[in-house]
Design a protein around this motif. Structure first.
Motif, PDB file in Angstrom:
ATOM      1  N   VAL A  48       0.941  -0.981   0.003  1.00 33.30           N
ATOM      2  CA  VAL A  48       0.031   0.083  -0.119  1.00 33.30           C
ATOM      3  C   VAL A  48       0.824   1.221   0.049  1.00 33.30           C
ATOM      4  CG1 VAL A  48      -1.978  -1.133   1.094  1.00 33.30           C
ATOM      5  CG2 VAL A  48      -0.117  -0.098   2.585  1.00 33.30           C
ATOM      6  N   GLN A  49       0.632   2.398  -0.576  1.00 34.22           N
ATOM      7  CA  GLN A  49       1.156   3.608  -0.563  1.00 34.22           C
ATOM      8  C   GLN A  49       0.314   4.656  -0.597  1.00 34.22           C
ATOM      9  OE1 GLN A  49       3.674   3.937  -4.153  1.00 34.22           O
ATOM     10  NE2 GLN A  49       4.685   5.698  -3.548  1.00 34.22           N
ATOM     11  N   SER A  50       0.775   5.612   0.350  1.00 33.09           N
ATOM     12  CA  SER A  50       0.105   6.873   0.266  1.00 33.09           C
ATOM     13  C   SER A  50       0.796   8.432   0.348  1.00 33.09           C
ATOM     14  CB  SER A  50      -0.782   6.732   1.822  1.00 33.09           C
ATOM     15  OG  SER A  50      -1.609   8.010   1.859  1.00 33.09           O
ATOM     16  N   ASN A  72      -3.257   7.565  -3.264  1.00 38.43           N
ATOM     17  CA  ASN A  72      -3.501   6.332  -2.388  1.00 38.43           C
ATOM     18  C   ASN A  72      -3.533   5.181  -3.409  1.00 38.43           C
ATOM     19  OD1 ASN A  72      -3.810   7.352   0.525  1.00 38.43           O
ATOM     20  ND2 ASN A  72      -5.333   8.213  -0.648  1.00 38.43           N
ATOM     21  N   ALA A  73      -2.702   4.083  -2.959  1.00 38.78           N
ATOM     22  CA  ALA A  73      -2.706   3.080  -4.017  1.00 38.78           C
ATOM     23  C   ALA A  73      -2.638   1.697  -3.252  1.00 38.78           C
ATOM     24  CB  ALA A  73      -1.669   3.300  -4.977  1.00 38.78           C
ATOM     25  N   VAL A  74      -2.887   0.767  -4.051  1.00 38.45           N
ATOM     26  CA  VAL A  74      -2.440  -0.627  -3.387  1.00 38.45           C
ATOM     27  C   VAL A  74      -1.770  -1.346  -4.684  1.00 38.45           C
ATOM     28  CG1 VAL A  74      -4.562  -0.776  -1.808  1.00 38.45           C
ATOM     29  CG2 VAL A  74      -4.933  -1.463  -4.145  1.00 38.45           C
ATOM     30  N   GLY A  90       2.041  -8.234 -12.569  1.00 40.71           N
ATOM     31  CA  GLY A  90       1.924  -6.931 -11.445  1.00 40.71           C
ATOM     32  C   GLY A  90       0.700  -5.974 -11.748  1.00 40.71           C
ATOM     33  N   ALA A  91       0.246  -5.428 -10.683  1.00 41.29           N
ATOM     34  CA  ALA A  91      -1.084  -4.520 -10.870  1.00 41.29           C
ATOM     35  C   ALA A  91      -0.944  -3.373  -9.732  1.00 41.29           C
ATOM     36  CB  ALA A  91      -2.280  -5.390 -10.506  1.00 41.29           C
ATOM     37  N   ARG A  92      -1.423  -2.318 -10.139  1.00 44.37           N
ATOM     38  CA  ARG A  92      -1.433  -1.308  -9.069  1.00 44.37           C
ATOM     39  C   ARG A  92      -2.936  -0.285  -9.155  1.00 44.37           C
ATOM     40  NH1 ARG A  92       2.114   2.502  -6.399  1.00 44.37           N
ATOM     41  NH2 ARG A  92       1.414   4.520  -6.398  1.00 44.37           N
ATOM     42  N   LEU A  93      -3.642  -0.066  -8.123  1.00 41.65           N
ATOM     43  CA  LEU A  93      -4.636   0.443  -8.331  1.00 41.65           C
ATOM     44  C   LEU A  93      -4.669   1.876  -7.608  1.00 41.65           C
ATOM     45  CD1 LEU A  93      -7.958   0.678  -9.376  1.00 41.65           C
ATOM     46  CD2 LEU A  93      -8.373  -0.417  -7.002  1.00 41.65           C
ATOM     47  N   GLU A  94      -4.872   2.974  -8.035  1.00 41.42           N
ATOM     48  CA  GLU A  94      -4.644   4.212  -7.232  1.00 41.42           C
ATOM     49  C   GLU A  94      -5.886   5.243  -7.431  1.00 41.42           C
ATOM     50  OE1 GLU A  94      -1.027   7.791  -7.315  1.00 41.42           O
ATOM     51  OE2 GLU A  94      -0.837   6.051  -8.541  1.00 41.42           O
ATOM     52  N   ARG A  95      -5.928   5.904  -6.417  1.00 38.16           N
ATOM     53  CA  ARG A  95      -7.102   7.071  -6.545  1.00 38.16           C
ATOM     54  C   ARG A  95      -6.241   8.358  -6.283  1.00 38.16           C
ATOM     55  NH1 ARG A  95     -13.169   8.448  -4.519  1.00 38.16           N
ATOM     56  NH2 ARG A  95     -13.061   7.356  -6.558  1.00 38.16           N
ATOM     57  N   GLN A  96      -6.296   9.184  -7.026  1.00 35.43           N
ATOM     58  CA  GLN A  96      -5.801  10.521  -6.905  1.00 35.43           C
ATOM     59  C   GLN A  96      -6.854  11.621  -6.860  1.00 35.43           C
ATOM     60  OE1 GLN A  96      -2.342  12.507  -9.189  1.00 35.43           O
ATOM     61  NE2 GLN A  96      -4.124  13.516 -10.362  1.00 35.43           N
ATOM     62  N   THR A  97      -6.694  12.562  -5.819  1.00 35.34           N
ATOM     63  CA  THR A  97      -7.474  13.763  -5.624  1.00 35.34           C
ATOM     64  C   THR A  97      -6.825  14.929  -5.341  1.00 35.34           C
ATOM     65  OG1 THR A  97      -8.764  12.162  -4.115  1.00 35.34           O
ATOM     66  CG2 THR A  97      -9.313  14.431  -3.692  1.00 35.34           C
ATOM     67  N   VAL A  98      -7.548  15.739  -6.300  1.00 32.90           N
ATOM     68  CA  VAL A  98      -6.592  17.350  -6.468  1.00 32.90           C
ATOM     69  C   VAL A  98      -7.906  18.194  -6.029  1.00 32.90           C
ATOM     70  CG1 VAL A  98      -5.754  18.930  -7.878  1.00 32.90           C
ATOM     71  CG2 VAL A  98      -5.235  16.472  -8.213  1.00 32.90           C
ATOM     72  N   ASP A  99      -7.663  18.883  -4.629  1.00 35.58           N
ATOM     73  CA  ASP A  99      -8.209  19.874  -4.494  1.00 35.58           C
ATOM     74  C   ASP A  99      -7.739  21.328  -4.574  1.00 35.58           C
ATOM     75  OD1 ASP A  99     -10.436  18.194  -3.275  1.00 35.58           O
ATOM     76  OD2 ASP A  99      -9.152  17.559  -1.809  1.00 35.58           O
ATOM     77  N   VAL A 100      -8.468  22.265  -5.113  1.00 32.97           N
ATOM     78  CA  VAL A 100      -7.997  23.623  -5.139  1.00 32.97           C
ATOM     79  C   VAL A 100      -8.588  24.311  -3.789  1.00 32.97           C
ATOM     80  CG1 VAL A 100      -7.970  25.699  -6.632  1.00 32.97           C
ATOM     81  CG2 VAL A 100      -7.932  23.440  -7.763  1.00 32.97           C
TER      82      VAL A 100
END
Length: 262
Positions: A48-50, A72-74, A90-100
């Protein structure tokens, strides 16, 4: 295995010896991996990565709003030994959130999935041949989405596009390695096909500094000719693109023992 890092980066762009724009870029990144050896014949890791990054531009010519990006990723990697061949996945699922962070409520969430598959062949004790296929996705960053203003450090007027989609690519790589002996090295051939490759494209306009701030005019206009330091205008766009290439590395081991290398 756990890795944690923190970084703080504060570059300053100078105009005539004076600071025009200051960037505050600080964040952290953490990664935890569970490594395993023999699990039904498979060896690999799950992780996991954050991370979080906050970017702020301060100054009269700040071309970016203050933004915060969370990732955040697994991920997982597995390989299986089959005689002289070692299939790998290999596999990587990630969510990126950008807030202004300017009170406008701007921002976006992106989910990306990257996959890889390949095999390593050992035709001889000192040689390996690898073939891999990858499918990757990348979400646009805050600069590509929300830039709008003069970027003196690059001599450009940058314009982002909040409607940019995810950058997707399909790649294949073939490599040959020699791992032992007086001469070792590697030769790699690769090709990548992108769908929605993001880059800066010249708009045919320049930005000139007027009484009410910067304004965009045609590059061949009288206003552009009269301006002291017009900035070429670039807009972030997406298009299809193909990349092909080769890499080579050769290492000569003149003196190689358990405690010394040359």
């Amino acid at each position: 295995r756990i890795n944690v890092g923190s970084a703080r980066y504060t570059p300053r762009e100078l105009e005539g010896g004076a600071v025009g724009t200051t960037f505050n870029n600080h964040g952290y990144d953490g990664r935890a991996e569970l490594l395993h050896s023999d699990l039904g014949g498979f060896a690999g890791s799950w992780g996991v990565q954050s991370g979080r990054t906050q970017l702020e531009a301060i100054g009269e010519e700040a071309f970016l709003p203050t933004s915060r990006t969370n990732n955040n990723a697994v991920c997982a990697f597995e390989e299986y030994k089959l005689g002289a061949f070692t299939p790998q996945f290999g596999a990587r699922l990630e969510r990126q959130t950008v807030d202004v962070l300017d009170g406008t409520g701007r921002g976006r969430d992106d989910d990306t999935l990257s996959l890889s598959a390949g095999t390593v062949w050992n035709p001889a004790p000192d040689w390996t041949v690898g073939l891999s296929l990858t499918r990757t996705e990348r979400a646009p960053n805050a600069q590509e989405l929300y830039a709008d203003g003069p970027h003196v450090g690059t001599g450009a007027y940058e314009i982002g596009d909040a409607g940019l989609g995810r950058e997707k690519s399909l790649g294949v790589e073939l490599n040959i390695r020699r791992r032992a002996g007086l001469v070792t090295g590697e030769l790699s051939l690769f090709a990548n096909k992108f769908n929605g490759y993001i880059y800066e494209q010249a708009t045919g306009q320049v930005a000139v500094d007027g009484a009410s701030g910067f304004e965009l005019v045609d590059a061949g206009s009288a206003e552009a000719a009269a301006a002291e330091e017009p900035l070429t205008a670039y807009r972030y766009v997406a298009t299809d693109a193909d990349f092909y290439g080769a890499e080579a590395e050769v290492i000569f081991h003149l003196h190689d023992t358990a405690v010394q290398q040359l």
